[in-house]
Design an enzyme around this catalytic site. Sequence first.
Site, PDB file in Angstrom:
ATOM      1  N   CYS A  21       0.857  -1.243   0.171  1.00 22.25           N
ATOM      2  CA  CYS A  21      -0.151  -0.157   0.097  1.00 22.25           C
ATOM      3  C   CYS A  21       0.892   1.382  -0.090  1.00 22.25           C
ATOM      4  CB  CYS A  21      -0.897  -0.098   1.395  1.00 22.25           C
ATOM      5  SG  CYS A  21      -2.015   1.526   1.433  1.00 22.25           S
TER       6      CYS A  21
ATOM      7  N   CYS B 151      -0.427   4.041   2.150  1.00 18.62           N
ATOM      8  CA  CYS B 151      -0.171   3.905   3.617  1.00 18.62           C
ATOM      9  C   CYS B 151       1.213   4.187   3.843  1.00 18.62           C
ATOM     10  CB  CYS B 151      -0.562   2.362   4.252  1.00 18.62           C
ATOM     11  SG  CYS B 151      -2.112   1.830   3.260  1.00 18.62           S
ATOM     12  N   ASP B 152       2.241   3.662   3.225  1.00 15.81           N
ATOM     13  CA  ASP B 152       3.561   3.624   3.466  1.00 15.81           C
ATOM     14  C   ASP B 152       4.754   3.906   2.823  1.00 15.81           C
ATOM     15  OD1 ASP B 152       2.913   1.805   5.373  1.00 15.81           O
ATOM     16  OD2 ASP B 152       3.105   0.221   4.115  1.00 15.81           O
TER      17      ASP B 152
HETATM   18  P1  FAD Z   1     -10.392  -5.640   6.249  1.00 16.45           P
HETATM   19  O1  FAD Z   1      -9.713  -4.700   7.221  1.00 16.45           O
HETATM   20  O2  FAD Z   1      -9.818  -6.238   5.100  1.00 16.45           O
HETATM   21  O3  FAD Z   1     -11.116  -6.618   7.289  1.00 16.45           O
HETATM   22  C1  FAD Z   1     -11.751  -7.776   6.917  1.00 16.45           C
HETATM   23  C2  FAD Z   1     -12.503  -8.696   8.076  1.00 16.45           C
HETATM   24  O4  FAD Z   1     -13.243  -9.498   7.738  1.00 16.45           O
HETATM   25  C3  FAD Z   1     -11.327  -9.188   8.847  1.00 16.45           C
HETATM   26  O5  FAD Z   1     -11.867  -9.064  10.257  1.00 16.45           O
HETATM   27  C4  FAD Z   1     -11.408 -10.750   8.449  1.00 16.45           C
HETATM   28  O6  FAD Z   1     -11.198 -11.489   9.720  1.00 16.45           O
HETATM   29  C5  FAD Z   1     -13.119 -10.594   8.305  1.00 16.45           C
HETATM   30  N1  FAD Z   1     -13.463 -11.721   7.447  1.00 16.45           N
HETATM   31  C6  FAD Z   1     -13.022 -12.232   6.251  1.00 16.45           C
HETATM   32  N2  FAD Z   1     -13.431 -13.307   5.796  1.00 16.45           N
HETATM   33  C7  FAD Z   1     -14.574 -13.469   6.772  1.00 16.45           C
HETATM   34  C8  FAD Z   1     -15.606 -14.742   6.647  1.00 16.45           C
HETATM   35  N3  FAD Z   1     -15.486 -15.690   6.027  1.00 16.45           N
HETATM   36  N4  FAD Z   1     -16.230 -14.509   7.983  1.00 16.45           N
HETATM   37  C9  FAD Z   1     -16.246 -13.802   8.936  1.00 16.45           C
HETATM   38  N5  FAD Z   1     -15.455 -12.627   8.702  1.00 16.45           N
HETATM   39  C10 FAD Z   1     -14.496 -12.551   7.772  1.00 16.45           C
HETATM   40  N6  FAD Z   1      -5.134   2.134   5.174  1.00 16.45           N
HETATM   41  C11 FAD Z   1      -5.156   3.207   5.719  1.00 16.45           C
HETATM   42  O7  FAD Z   1      -5.963   4.250   5.721  1.00 16.45           O
HETATM   43  N7  FAD Z   1      -3.884   3.648   6.345  1.00 16.45           N
HETATM   44  C12 FAD Z   1      -2.831   2.837   6.430  1.00 16.45           C
HETATM   45  O8  FAD Z   1      -1.822   3.168   7.050  1.00 16.45           O
HETATM   46  C13 FAD Z   1      -2.675   1.325   5.884  1.00 16.45           C
HETATM   47  N8  FAD Z   1      -1.942   0.436   6.103  1.00 16.45           N
HETATM   48  C14 FAD Z   1      -2.131  -0.522   5.636  1.00 16.45           C
HETATM   49  C15 FAD Z   1      -1.074  -1.629   5.442  1.00 16.45           C
HETATM   50  C16 FAD Z   1      -1.179  -2.913   5.295  1.00 16.45           C
HETATM   51  C17 FAD Z   1      -0.103  -3.768   5.378  1.00 16.45           C
HETATM   52  C18 FAD Z   1      -2.377  -3.209   4.682  1.00 16.45           C
HETATM   53  C19 FAD Z   1      -2.456  -4.801   4.053  1.00 16.45           C
HETATM   54  C20 FAD Z   1      -3.356  -2.351   4.473  1.00 16.45           C
HETATM   55  C21 FAD Z   1      -3.173  -1.079   4.852  1.00 16.45           C
HETATM   56  N9  FAD Z   1      -4.391  -0.031   4.942  1.00 16.45           N
HETATM   57  C22 FAD Z   1      -3.933   1.140   5.246  1.00 16.45           C
HETATM   58  C23 FAD Z   1      -5.518  -0.392   4.193  1.00 16.45           C
HETATM   59  C24 FAD Z   1      -6.708  -0.689   5.179  1.00 16.45           C
HETATM   60  O9  FAD Z   1      -6.106  -1.857   5.994  1.00 16.45           O
HETATM   61  C25 FAD Z   1      -7.892  -1.436   4.461  1.00 16.45           C
HETATM   62  O10 FAD Z   1      -8.550  -0.559   3.570  1.00 16.45           O
HETATM   63  C26 FAD Z   1      -8.762  -1.501   5.488  1.00 16.45           C
HETATM   64  O11 FAD Z   1      -8.406  -2.507   6.610  1.00 16.45           O
HETATM   65  C27 FAD Z   1     -10.140  -2.181   5.006  1.00 16.45           C
HETATM   66  O12 FAD Z   1     -11.019  -2.349   6.045  1.00 16.45           O
HETATM   67  P2  FAD Z   1     -12.224  -3.504   5.777  1.00 16.45           P
HETATM   68  O13 FAD Z   1     -13.022  -3.090   7.061  1.00 16.45           O
HETATM   69  O14 FAD Z   1     -12.991  -3.255   4.419  1.00 16.45           O
HETATM   70  O15 FAD Z   1     -11.745  -4.892   5.811  1.00 16.45           O
END
Ligand code: FAD
Length: 328
Positions: free
Chosen positions: A141, A144-145
């Site tokens: 990302c 992010c980084d």
């Molecule tokens: P996610 O965070 O992807 O969470 C998905 C959830 O769904 C998880 O809890 C998982 O357990 C659950 N899940 C999946 N499948 C199932 C299932 N079958 N049953 C029940 N639960 C399930 N964004 C920023 O804004 N700033 C940053 O600095 C930043 N740094 C990042 C660094 C890294 C290494 C990565 C990978 C991403 C980063 N991001 C950052 C992006 C950010 O993390 C994502 O955009 C954000 O987390 C997305 O949120 P979400 O709630 O959609 O899903």
Amino acid sequence: MSPTGTSSHHSKVLVLGSGPAGYTAAIYAARANLAPALVRGLQPGGQLTITTDVENYPGYEDTVQGPWLMEQMDRQATKVGTRMIDDSIVSVDLSRRPFVCVGDSGDSYTGDALIICTGAQARWLGLNSEKLFQGFGVSACATCDGFFFRDLHVAVIGGGNTAVEEAIFLTNFATKVTLIHRRDALRAEQMLQDRLFSNPKIAVLWNHVVEAIEGQEEPFKAVEGLRLRDVRSGAVTTLAVNGVFIAIGHTPNTAMFRGQLEMDDEGYIVTRPDSTRTSVAGIFAAGDVQDKIFRQAITAAGSGCMAALEAERFLAHESELAPARAAE
Ligand code: FAD
Ligand code: NAP
């Protein structure tokens, strides 16, 4: 499909996923007196639990750690009345209400409204060294980084829109960006390619794949270079870089909804414009599971809020109609 698990749990609003989208949806649903249940999944806290510094989530003057931020969201959602469930959904029946989601434990969870926040996962190259340096110079990302690579040389791996956009974005910080692609043509759209090729800070290395990410492990981990292989000649070379951005695509966590909800070609859930409504009434999707453009914690949280507000309106509308239906 009927609930077949060892026990069944019902809630008015069932939230799947414990990333920023899921927790925010739960906080809003709980504060609307809808007593939500949230299934955390295999990665409690979501993607931010695999990163270190987060500097772009508003509300914190100082840098916060991803796992800490997500723990705070979990606590806040619990405090306002969310029932947390440690399970992972393996199958669903979305053909009638209440919607049924069956967990890996065998338990089933039903909801009058369902908010899907199961996120997405960055695709990785699958190298041991990539895992070793993840968060220490290896990232998926740039938004992010990128900031951490000021005045340094970084590489971007991939040839799609994301790789090209990330390479251009990284020139805001890095002195040099090398885009490394496994073929001799990009799949990114032409306008982005034009911007890439005209940027003096960017070099493109065609027909190369990464064999290993090299670096120091003591006294702290830091990326120092890449071992590359030319796919045509087989020649192995090294390239000195301080960071590597893997941009080879993302996979949304939507396999269990296939055939039951409208999705695009890549498996992202399709939501209506300006809304989190999906193709099934009463089911809403928020965060990275429906967003392949922004993919940020704050945008995920924002759409989680929208989903809860829309679920609340949906349930309120249903209960207004119920007496009229009963009288028919
Ligand atoms: P996610 O965070 O992807 O969470 C998905 C959830 O769904 C998880 O809890 C998982 O357990 C659950 N899940 C999946 N499948 C199932 C299932 N079958 N049953 C029940 N639960 C399930 N964004 C920023 O804004 N700033 C940053 O600095 C930043 N740094 C990042 C660094 C890294 C290494 C990565 C990978 C991403 C980063 N991001 C950052 C992006 C950010 O993390 C994502 O955009 C954000 O987390 C997305 O949120 P979400 O709630 O959609 O899903
Ligand atoms: P993508 O289009 O699937 O491109 C992935 C790239 O990574 C491809 O160039 C692919 O190479 C390469 N790749 C895949 N696996 C690899 C591996 N193991 N090793 C080395 N290289 C590998 O993914 P994306 O760029 O993330 O885009 C995803 C979707 O979002 C697309 O529909 C895209 O248009 C869209 N998007 C749009 C925008 C925008 O409109 N501004 C911005 C970002 C993304 P090959 O080319 O050889 O297959």
